[in-house]
Write a protein that holds these residues in place. Structure first.
Motif: not given
Length: 108
Positions: A64-68
Motif C-alpha cells: 500500500a505504497d502512498g495509500l495509508i
C-alpha cells in the motif's frame, strides 16, 4: 505511477495485482508498458468488492505504497481487517506517516 513490477520482473507464476483508483489505473495503462502492470484493478479500496478479483489460493504480499496517508484511521483499520479476512496468510507493506513528519514537512 508505480512501475515496481517492471523493475522487479516477477516470474509468470506470481500473481501481481495493482489496485488503485480508476483514474490512476487509466493513466497507468496509457503511460506504462503492459509488463509494468501485470493485473490492473480499478477499485474503491474502501469497499469490499475489489477483493473478489484477487485469488485466495496462496499467500499474498500487499503493498500500500502512498495509500495509508489518504485514509482515516477507521478506513485504514477496516481495509487491513478486510485483507486479513480475505487472504489465508501474507504480508503487508505501507508507508508510515506521523504527526511529526507532517508538521515538519508543512514547515519546510
Amino acid at each position: 505511477m508505480d512501475s515496481r513490477a517492471l523493475r522487479i520482473a516477477p516470474p509468470p507464476t506470481a500473481g501481481w495485482h495493482d489496485v488503485d483508483f480508476a483514474e490512476v489505473v487509466t493513466a497507468r495503462q496509457r503511460l506504462l508498458p503492459e509488463r509494468a502492470r501485470p493485473h490492473d484493478i480499478a477499485a474503491d479500496v474502501l469497499g469490499p468488492a475489489w477483493l473478489e478479483a484477487l485469488p485466495t489460493d496462496r499467500p499474498a504480499v500487499i503493498v500500500a505504497d502512498g495509500l495509508i496517508a489518504f485514509l482515516s484511521m477507521e478506513e485504514m483499520i477496516s481495509l487491513v481487517n478486510r485483507l486479513i479476512d480475505h487472504f489465508p496468510s501474507g504480508e503487508i507493506a505501507f508507508n508510515g506517516y506521523s504527526t511529526f513528519a507532517s508538521s515538519r514537512w508543512a514547515c519546510a
